[in-house]
Design a protein around this motif. Structure first.
Motif, PDB file in Angstrom:
ATOM      1  N   UNK A  60       9.780   6.671  -7.718  1.00 16.67           N
ATOM      2  CA  UNK A  60      11.007   7.477  -8.188  1.00 16.67           C
ATOM      3  C   UNK A  60      11.139   8.395  -6.895  1.00 16.67           C
ATOM      4  N   UNK A  61      12.324   8.080  -6.272  1.00 14.57           N
ATOM      5  CA  UNK A  61      12.271   9.057  -5.098  1.00 14.57           C
ATOM      6  C   UNK A  61      11.024   8.784  -4.137  1.00 14.57           C
ATOM      7  N   UNK A  62      10.361   9.431  -3.563  1.00 13.52           N
ATOM      8  CA  UNK A  62       9.188   9.069  -2.758  1.00 13.52           C
ATOM      9  C   UNK A  62       7.941   9.130  -3.774  1.00 13.52           C
ATOM     10  N   UNK A  63       7.973   9.583  -4.829  1.00 14.62           N
ATOM     11  CA  UNK A  63       6.760   9.443  -5.564  1.00 14.62           C
ATOM     12  C   UNK A  63       6.466   8.268  -6.009  1.00 14.62           C
ATOM     13  N   UNK A  64       5.139   7.891  -6.137  1.00  9.65           N
ATOM     14  CA  UNK A  64       4.534   6.901  -6.848  1.00  9.65           C
ATOM     15  C   UNK A  64       4.881   6.716  -8.329  1.00  9.65           C
ATOM     16  N   UNK A 103       0.793  -1.114  -0.103  1.00  8.98           N
ATOM     17  CA  UNK A 103      -0.256  -0.026  -0.066  1.00  8.98           C
ATOM     18  C   UNK A 103       0.813   1.359  -0.022  1.00  8.98           C
ATOM     19  N   UNK A 104       0.698   2.043  -1.025  1.00  8.19           N
ATOM     20  CA  UNK A 104       1.551   3.587  -1.117  1.00  8.19           C
ATOM     21  C   UNK A 104       0.601   4.433  -0.410  1.00  8.19           C
ATOM     22  N   UNK A 105       0.975   4.883   0.637  1.00  7.19           N
ATOM     23  CA  UNK A 105       0.047   5.945   1.395  1.00  7.19           C
ATOM     24  C   UNK A 105       0.572   7.527   0.737  1.00  7.19           C
ATOM     25  N   UNK A 106      -0.402   8.149   0.130  1.00  9.08           N
ATOM     26  CA  UNK A 106       0.204   9.277  -0.593  1.00  9.08           C
ATOM     27  C   UNK A 106       0.243  10.334   0.243  1.00  9.08           C
ATOM     28  N   UNK A 107      -0.098  10.483   1.606  1.00 10.30           N
ATOM     29  CA  UNK A 107      -0.013  11.448   2.556  1.00 10.30           C
ATOM     30  C   UNK A 107       1.570  11.432   3.083  1.00 10.30           C
ATOM     31  N   UNK A 127      -8.182   8.819  -5.956  1.00 11.57           N
ATOM     32  CA  UNK A 127      -8.284  10.091  -6.267  1.00 11.57           C
ATOM     33  C   UNK A 127      -7.462  10.862  -5.482  1.00 11.57           C
ATOM     34  N   UNK A 128      -7.053  10.216  -4.019  1.00 16.28           N
ATOM     35  CA  UNK A 128      -6.070  10.798  -3.271  1.00 16.28           C
ATOM     36  C   UNK A 128      -4.715  10.601  -3.409  1.00 16.28           C
ATOM     37  N   UNK A 129      -4.354   9.588  -4.565  1.00 19.17           N
ATOM     38  CA  UNK A 129      -2.982   9.329  -4.958  1.00 19.17           C
ATOM     39  C   UNK A 129      -2.482   8.079  -3.928  1.00 19.17           C
ATOM     40  N   UNK A 130      -3.409   7.497  -3.368  1.00 21.59           N
ATOM     41  CA  UNK A 130      -2.974   5.992  -2.848  1.00 21.59           C
ATOM     42  C   UNK A 130      -3.008   5.048  -3.890  1.00 21.59           C
TER      43      UNK A 130
END
Length: 584
Positions: free
Chosen positions: A452-456, A82-86, A390-393
């Protein structure tokens, strides 16, 4: 096209590198990519209700139990990333079950098991099913908090009660397993249609599975691991000479872990569902990381040029990847086991020094004949799917029965088959993956995720037994060289010695040799296969239904347009019945 590729943090896409069979699906809210259209629709329904990527993934998972029961179900196991966008963190869940506490090698021998592994049809191969707890725990831990497990399971319950038309490819799998379902337990009728496997388009209802789901919806984990369902599981296993008891089920727990990762070419970090604090769990995700590390070492030491600049699926390119994966499997098949029971040297395996040592065994002009280890089982029936919101998760989710329909044995009145993951143990004293009571076996199912870095960057996976890490590497490299997500899945693949269904393609695997054969999918030129044979590879061609050995993947990629708005790009494998779809 409106996409600012500079903000995407990826190489510029090169169109038509490979002739794609489907178009990429784009969306700006949520997206679901799964192997079955009705399951994809269920995931979108939960997103529209305000659920996040995890809520929708669990709903999709339950729906796939109805639409593709030969591949997965509540009688099997599950893993997710799970990628947590926050927080921009990647978290992992291990939802696999353990062997019965009373089951040891001596007990297995006393019950007539003579080989190196527990037979797939033997009910002592049943480990505690982890999926039900995984669903409940994932929603509680990663979910939006807006929906309950009852809300999330409601669409799958409706599908099970009202019935679903069976899709084409899955019908083929069902027909192959008809005799297994009929003979594995007295309850085969619960997953057959008038005593037969359903044909494409015929409607299947699962009233007893709906009752199982309702029990979980109303009582949570206790609705599965205690009471009627637990008793039915134990009664069936004991009737077949197994030793699982109610306590084994009652004490099952999901494990939440930190994933292990490897940064390829100093650029893209690939995550697998493993415990990075200590060692990998019982999953084979480390195989993909080892292979990427070996390729990196080959590039760093000058033994090869840039892997991304080699001609795609040329003999040179395929030789590098096949050999890197053979070396990776040689380690993972020996070392990977339950980290709560045995130490697995993950830090040492992924160290630059060790990877260079392994890379030194690579020969540019010929296949190495000495890489030997245990022969894998022939196949694994699994589903992989991915969801973003929609939140980027993002939620990268995989679940499995192991072999088709698992054991094929159905607990009375429950509507699902029991897995046979215990066949992944080795019945050899002193082996890291030796059978012990209360232990998790070697697991093939692995979700993947890349940043890439911290970005999904990607939420993706390729299901299919020992094909999975091989698919992770091939699809990732396809995307890094400029393929769209759909073209990356469409492109012909190879599979090292994963085996093929009976009567579709015969194999020549030598005892103890996991990788004596390499299957190349139709679409790779015959002259390329001939070149690889000349280099010493036992190269075979897979076509028709035998292409199923190449696995079935799903990919969602995060893009960013010129205004900084997220655009999801989804692809779905043409080797299965599903598709990607966007939330509106």
């Amino acid at each position: 096209m409106g996409i600012d590729w500079g903000k995407v943090n990826q190489p510029e896409l090169v169109w038509q590198r490979f002739p794609s069979r489907r178009s990429v699906v784009y969306g700006t809210k949520g997206m679901v990519a799964s192997s079955q259209p009705l399951a994809t629709a269920v995931g979108l329904e939960i997103l529209r209700q305000g659920g996040n990527a995890c809520d929708a993934a669990v709903a999709t998972s339950a729906a796939l139990n109805v639409t593709e029961p030969s591949c997965c179900g509540v009688g099997g196991d599950a893993f997710c990333l799970f990628y947590d966008a926050k927080t921009k963190e990647v978290k992992a869940m291990n939802g696999s079950g353990r062997s019965p506490q009373a089951l040891t090698i001596d007990v297995a021998r006393q019950r007539g098991i003579k080989g190196r592994e527990i037979p797939l049809s033997n009910l002592n191969s049943v480990t505690v099913p982890g999926a039900a707890a995984a669903w409940c725990d994932a929603v509680k831990t990663f979910g939006s908090g807006k929906l309950t497990i009852a809300d999330v399971l409601a669409p799958a319950i409706a599908l099970a009660e009202e019935g679903v038309p069976v899709s084409e490819i899955h019908s083929h799998s069902w027909q192959r397993s008809e005799n297994l379902l009929r003979n594995a337990s007295p309850n085969g009728h619960e997953m057959l249609l008038n005593g037969k496997a359903p044909l494409p388009g015929q409607i299947m209802k699962f009233p007893t599975l709906a009752q199982t789901f309702r029990s979980i919806a109303e009582k949570g984990k206790d609705g599965f691991y205690k009471g009627r369902i637990a008793q039915a599981i134990v009664d069936l296993i004991k009737s077949g000479g197994g030793v699982m008891d109610l306590e084994d089920l009652a004490k099952h727990e999901t494990t939440f872990v930190e994933p292990i990762s490897y940064t390829f070419a100093g650029e893209v970090t690939v995550y697998e569902a493993c415990d990075g604090h200590r060692c990998p769990p019982n999953g084979q995700g480390i195989t993909a990381l080892l292979a990427l590390g070996i390729v990196d070492a080959l590039q760093d030491t000058g033994k090869i040029g840039s892997i991304l600049e080699m001609e795609h699926n040329s003999a040179e390119y395929l030789h590098v990847l096949v050999e890197a994966l053979r070396l990776a499997f040689a380690d993972s098949r020996y070392y990977v086991t339950d980290p709560d029971v045995e130490h697995v040297p993950v830090a040492e395996l992924l160290s630059k020094e060790y990877l260079r040592k392994r890379a030194s065994l690579f020969e540019t002009s010929r296949a190495s004949p000495e890489i030997r280890h245990a022969t894998p089982v022939a196949t694994s029936d699994t589903v992989y799917f991915t969801v973003t919101d929609q939140w980027g998760n993002a939620c990268s989710f995989i679940q499995s029965n192991y072999a088709g329909f698992g054991t094929g044995a159905i607990p009375k009145g429950c509507g699902f088959t029991l897995q046979n993951r215990g066949s992944g143990f080795v019945l050899q004293e002193g082996h890291p993956n030796m059978l012990k009571g209360g232990k998790r076996p070697y697991h093939t199912i692995i979700p993947a995720l890349a940043t890439r870095g911290k970005e999904l960057f990607l939420s993706y996976g390729v299901m299919g037994g020992f094909m999975q890490p091989q698919g992770h590497v091939q699809v990732l490299l396809n995307i890094l060289r400029g393929f769209t997500v759909q073209a990356a899945l469409d492109a012909p693949r190879f599979c090292i010695s994963a085996g093929l269904p009976d009567n579709e393609l015969k194999t020549n695997t030598k005892p103890g040799d996991i990788n004596s054969e390499v299957f190349f999918e139709e679409g790779i030129p015959e002259e390329t296969v001939a070149q690889l044979r000349a280099m010493g590879h036992d190269a075979r061609v897979a076509n028709g239904f035998a292409r199923g050995v190449m696995g079935r993947g799903q990919v969602i990629q995060k893009l960013v347009d010129q205004s900084g708005r997220t655009v999801w790009a989804g692809g779905s494998d043409p080797r299965i019945d599903g598709h990607a779809a966007a939330q509106i």
